[in-house]
Design an enzyme around this catalytic site. Structure first.
Site, mmCIF file in Angstrom:
data_model
loop_
_atom_site.group_PDB
_atom_site.id
_atom_site.type_symbol
_atom_site.label_atom_id
_atom_site.label_comp_id
_atom_site.label_asym_id
_atom_site.label_seq_id
_atom_site.Cartn_x
_atom_site.Cartn_y
_atom_site.Cartn_z
ATOM 1 N N GLU A 132 10.086 4.797 -2.885
ATOM 2 C CA GLU A 132 10.072 5.599 -1.632
ATOM 3 C C GLU A 132 11.702 5.918 -1.155
ATOM 4 O OE1 GLU A 132 8.912 2.814 1.706
ATOM 5 O OE2 GLU A 132 9.824 1.009 0.505
ATOM 6 N N LYS A 141 10.549 -0.045 -3.663
ATOM 7 C CA LYS A 141 11.948 0.456 -2.858
ATOM 8 C C LYS A 141 12.272 1.809 -3.714
ATOM 9 C CE LYS A 141 11.377 -1.381 -0.135
ATOM 10 N NZ LYS A 141 10.994 -2.594 0.771
ATOM 11 N N ARG A 158 11.731 5.871 14.049
ATOM 12 C CA ARG A 158 10.407 6.221 13.852
ATOM 13 C C ARG A 158 10.227 7.376 13.044
ATOM 14 N NH1 ARG A 158 7.848 2.464 17.616
ATOM 15 N NH2 ARG A 158 5.810 3.717 17.603
ATOM 16 N N HIS A 186 -1.073 -5.755 -22.553
ATOM 17 C CA HIS A 186 -2.503 -5.408 -22.260
ATOM 18 C C HIS A 186 -2.295 -3.826 -21.821
ATOM 19 C CE1 HIS A 186 -3.943 -9.436 -22.466
ATOM 20 N NE2 HIS A 186 -2.823 -9.843 -21.871
ATOM 21 N N TRP A 232 6.283 13.651 15.659
ATOM 22 C CA TRP A 232 6.076 13.863 14.341
ATOM 23 C C TRP A 232 4.730 14.796 14.101
ATOM 24 C CZ3 TRP A 232 7.450 14.166 9.436
ATOM 25 C CH2 TRP A 232 8.033 13.255 8.836
ATOM 26 N N ASN A 259 1.484 10.055 21.920
ATOM 27 C CA ASN A 259 1.598 9.372 20.679
ATOM 28 C C ASN A 259 0.208 9.146 20.281
ATOM 29 O OD1 ASN A 259 2.198 8.439 18.130
ATOM 30 N ND2 ASN A 259 2.935 6.254 19.136
ATOM 31 N N GLY A 260 -0.211 9.499 18.868
ATOM 32 C CA GLY A 260 -1.454 9.119 18.272
ATOM 33 C C GLY A 260 -2.267 10.624 18.002
ATOM 34 N N LYS A 273 8.338 4.750 10.152
ATOM 35 C CA LYS A 273 8.668 3.094 10.488
ATOM 36 C C LYS A 273 7.396 2.562 10.383
ATOM 37 C CE LYS A 273 10.920 -0.522 9.984
ATOM 38 N NZ LYS A 273 11.297 -1.059 8.546
ATOM 39 N N CYS A 310 5.322 8.923 16.863
ATOM 40 C CA CYS A 310 6.177 9.518 17.897
ATOM 41 C C CYS A 310 7.107 8.404 18.686
ATOM 42 C CB CYS A 310 5.689 10.360 18.852
ATOM 43 S SG CYS A 310 4.262 11.331 18.212
ATOM 44 N N GLU A 347 7.996 -5.050 -5.282
ATOM 45 C CA GLU A 347 8.765 -4.944 -4.202
ATOM 46 C C GLU A 347 10.096 -4.007 -4.951
ATOM 47 O OE1 GLU A 347 9.089 -4.674 -1.251
ATOM 48 O OE2 GLU A 347 11.115 -4.950 -0.597
HETATM 49 C C1 F6R Z 1 8.224 -0.331 2.500
HETATM 50 C C2 F6R Z 1 7.631 -0.742 3.763
HETATM 51 C C3 F6R Z 1 6.227 -0.714 4.035
HETATM 52 C C4 F6R Z 1 5.864 -1.640 5.216
HETATM 53 C C5 F6R Z 1 4.284 -1.537 5.336
HETATM 54 C C6 F6R Z 1 3.871 -2.383 6.241
HETATM 55 O O1 F6R Z 1 9.684 -0.408 2.410
HETATM 56 O O2 F6R Z 1 8.607 -0.670 4.639
HETATM 57 O O3 F6R Z 1 5.555 -1.043 2.635
HETATM 58 O O4 F6R Z 1 6.057 -2.964 4.484
HETATM 59 O O5 F6R Z 1 4.212 -0.282 5.805
HETATM 60 O O6 F6R Z 1 4.620 -2.333 7.644
HETATM 61 P P1 F6R Z 1 4.616 -3.495 8.604
HETATM 62 O O7 F6R Z 1 5.351 -4.767 8.159
HETATM 63 O O8 F6R Z 1 5.369 -3.049 9.935
HETATM 64 O O9 F6R Z 1 2.974 -3.821 9.063
#
Ligand code: F6R
Length: 628
Positions: free
Chosen positions: A504, A501, A41, A520, A90, A116-117, A623, A16, A497
């Site tokens: 997600e 991307k 967020r 393998h 959320w 929040n939490g 986020k 949140c 990576e």
């Molecule tokens: C993927 C992404 C996540 C974050 C992960 C760690 O695009 O954003 O995999 O990298 O959740 O987040 P932080 O860096 O905030 O610890």
């Protein structure tokens, strides 16, 4: 970031947004603009509570996006007042309905709470409260805290004391903010395992889940520590521990502008943040690396470098891939053994760690609970801890021995892009720093690497300009159901990576493989039409990896794969086998991955756009993941 919401499972978290204000402005405006800046967020309902100038508590909350709440408030404005709290929720305990949205009221509607939490013991607390005659109007765990605080306020008639009395009864993770109509001009907050930052103004003060909540009004901030309570009025800020001891939290200056967190004309935050990748890298390097390759990072002075005989990186997701990539360079430049572990794995095994181990966390948000817990574990085990972080005032830096800020600027899109590049650069700098201290890097290598690093922002800019071509490619592939990514050595974390991307952002099955691993097992996946991105090392690379990867391309092409090669400009060897070549400017082996990742970021974004998906807030994700 990671999994959130949809149902009431206690393991899914609320990410949140929280804002609190006391001052002279109309709090409704400050609170709504704060919530707008915290939208990234992720949330599914929003609400606001104000202690009005006439001394009554007024509030309104709605399921849905902020616009729904804003429209209601425009049609029937709340009584104005200059003290208030606001929240984006959320859903965790209870569906995203008007009733479950925050604030929750107690003490006959005179006290409002936002949370929040997750309050893990809410069931037993609620049973006790119901047995003693209290009533509830939501399914949330949060309302239990509101009711407890209402009772505690009736007993003490002091908002701070009420908070002190209640926090000890709550288990789990929480940031709580409360206001009461009998205490106008006061907001009280508390935090345990969930973020809260204080904004220091003149004749006004702020509270926020992060500095974005109030950066439009002040750049001066205080980081509230773990298990602390804060009471703000317009002229005062008082902080104490849960035990009631006075605390003086460290002050810091927010080094970015409110406009940095605006879209600024871009179609999405992610488009803006990818365009900022060159700048993010330049900012991480700024003032830290001389042309001779000497690294100056005073923030690292608190580490005892002479003790370090091993480095363990802990991180999750994209941050872990940045650490993996950086670790290749760090081991080579420092001669120190380096390993990379997912934070949640590190924490639940028994790693052999001591004072000679430097445990480096990598976290954009600095709030990822898995990483925070792993840092605490490393501290308990006696390691030295260093945080590589992008967010000032975050919890992980506070709990680490030293912090290397990436200075990439705010990253708002849920999926990380520019942070990946700046995190990798921070690890590179750390590698050069440790190598320099140990006398392991030759002057020649250091100077060459410094030149390569300083050239990077310009080269990354070239890659950003591949955008229109990548968009075309993505447009043709909108129906694709599976994409594979192959890389070797530093190309491997880039493959991981790129695949993350795509998963997600575009909800497409995607896997990254070490190209050497193909035979393998994974080669069984190749069938006619399978799209495979391949990171091709430079043909100038003295190792024989270029030829090996070109052989891998031939193997998959022979089985019908459609190959998109990311290869050095003019690399003639890949041309006969690739369906498409995305050219990168000539760069040294450790710089190449920072170029090849850019089109992969763009590809993920453009494929999501081609499918009409929400680029900045992909489903099920938020986020910062502030619980395990
Ligand atoms: C993927 C992404 C996540 C974050 C992960 C760690 O695009 O954003 O995999 O990298 O959740 O987040 P932080 O860096 O905030 O610890």
């Amino acid at each position: 970031m990671r999994l959130v919401s949809e149902g009431p499972s206690p393991r899914l978290n609320a990410m949140c947004g929280i804002v609190g204000y006391v001052g002279q402005r109309s709090s409704s405006e400050v609170l709504m603009s704060g919530l707008a800046r915290l939208e990234y967020r992720g949330y599914d309902s929003a609400g606001v509570a104000i202690v009005s100038d006439s001394g009554s508590l007024v509030s309104h909350k709605r399921a849905g996006k902020l616009g729904v709440l804003a429209e209601d408030l425009a049609n029937s404005p709340l009584e104005s007042g200059s003290t208030g709290i606001a929240h984006t929720r959320w859903a965790t305990h209870g569906a995203p309905t008007d009733a479950n949205a925050h604030p929750h009221l107690a003490d006959d509607g005179k006290l409002a709470l936002i949370h929040n939490g997750i309050i893990e013991n809410f069931h037993e607390l609620k049973e006790q409260l119901v047995a003693s005659g209290e009533t509830f109007s939501s399914d949330t765990d949060s309302e239990v805290a509101a009711v407890l605080l209402g009772i505690a306020y009736r007993e003490s008639r002091d908002l701070t004391q009420a908070m002190v009395n209640v926090v000890g009864r709550l288990e789990g993770a929480f940031t709580l903010l409360i206001v009461h109509e009998d205490a106008p001009g006061v907001v009280v907050g508390a935090r345990r395992n969930s973020p809260l930052v204080i904004g220091v103004g003149e004749g006004e003060n702020f509270l926020g889940s992060d500095v974005a909540a109030f950066v439009a009004y002040t750049h001066k901030a205080l980081a509230l520590g773990q298990d602390q309570i804060v009471t703000i009025t317009k002229d005062s800020i008082d902080v104490m521990s849960f035990e009631g001891e006075v605390v003086h939290p460290p002050e810091f200056t927010i080094d970015w502008d409110a406009s940095a967190a605006d879209k600024g004309g871009w179609s999405s935050f992610m488009a803006k943040e990818i365009s900022e990748e060159p700048e993010a890298v330049a900012n991480t390097l700024r003032g830290r690396l001389s042309p001779e390759g000497e690294v100056t990072i005073p923030e690292l002075d608190s580490l005892d470098v002479s003790l370090i005989d091993r480095v363990i990186f802990i991180a999750c997701g994209t941050a872990a891939y940045a650490a993996m990539l950086g670790a290749y360079a760090m081991e080579k430049w420092s001669g120190i053994p380096v390993t990379v572990e997912l934070s949640h794995e590190f924490r639940y095994r028994d790693p052999v760690v001591g004072a000679g181990t430097l445990v480096v966390s990598v976290s954009q948000s600095g709030e990822t609970m898995d990483t925070l817990m792993a840092v605490r574990y490393a501290n308990e085990l006696g390691a030295q801890t260093l945080a590589i972080c992008n967010t000032q005032g975050a919890t992980i830096p506070r709990e680490s021995d030293a912090t290397l800020y990436t200075h990439a600027g705010p990253e708002v899109a849920v999926a990380s892009t520019k942070a990946f590049l700046s995190q990798t650069i921070a690890v590179y700098l750390l590698g050069l720093y440790l190598g320099g201290h140990r006398g392991f890097v030759s002057a020649e290598l250091a100077a060459q690497t410094a030149q390569d690093l300083h050239n990077l922002p310009g080269q990354i800019q070239e890659m950003v300009s591949t955008g229109p071509r990548i968009k075309e490619l993505a447009g043709w592939m909108a129906d694709t159901r599976s994409v594979l990514y192959l890389g070797r050595h530093v190309g491997y974390p880039v493959a991981l990576e790129g695949a993350l991307k795509l998963k997600e952002l575009a909800y497409i099955h995607a896997e990254g493989f070490a190209a050497g691993e193909l035979k393998h097992g994974p080669i069984a996946l190749i069938e006619p039409g399978q799209i495979v991105f391949v990171m091709v090392p430079s043909p100038r690379d003295p190792s024989s990896l270029h030829n090996k990867v070109v052989s891998n391309i031939q193997e998959i092409r022979a089985r019908g794969a459609r190959v998109i090669a990311i290869a050095e400009k003019g690399d003639a060897a890949v041309l006969p086998y690739a369906d498409e070549v995305i050219a990168i400017p000539p760069a040294s082996p450790f710089m190449e991955p920072l170029l090849s990742v850019v089109p992969l970021h763009i590809f993920g974004m453009e494929l999501a756009a081609a499918k009409g998906l929400d680029i900045d807030q992909p489903r099920n994700l938020a986020k910062s993941v502030t619980v395990e």
